[in-house]
Design a protein around this motif. Sequence first.
Motif: not given
Length: 122
Positions: A30-39, A57-60, A72-75
Amino acid sequence: MNLKKILSIALVSGTLLSGTIACKSNISDADLKAKVETAVQANPGVTVEVKDGVVTLNGTANSEDEKLQIENAAKAADSKGVKSVQNNIVVNTMPPVEINTDDADLTAKVTEFTKDFPTVKN
């Protein structure tokens, strides 16, 4: 001599064990998801899922370059917590739709199009 070998092995084992534990990430999904969503928040068309440190990651995106930048931002969001990234982002290949809101122009085009169909009334 046998005691020295046992103590040496125990010392080496303890050092390796503590090193392994120290390198392990303690961040929750959950914490990792929040960090990646912010990124990746600059890309509202992207959703993030995390399971056991694996980010999906899903979407367009509008280009392959943008897709790679999002990955790269997610990593980079947490280099120790992110084990891997599954990039399911689809690149849009359709041009943006233009909307004509000029009533006079639209009326003229409808009239021009329907001139050969006398039963159609505008």
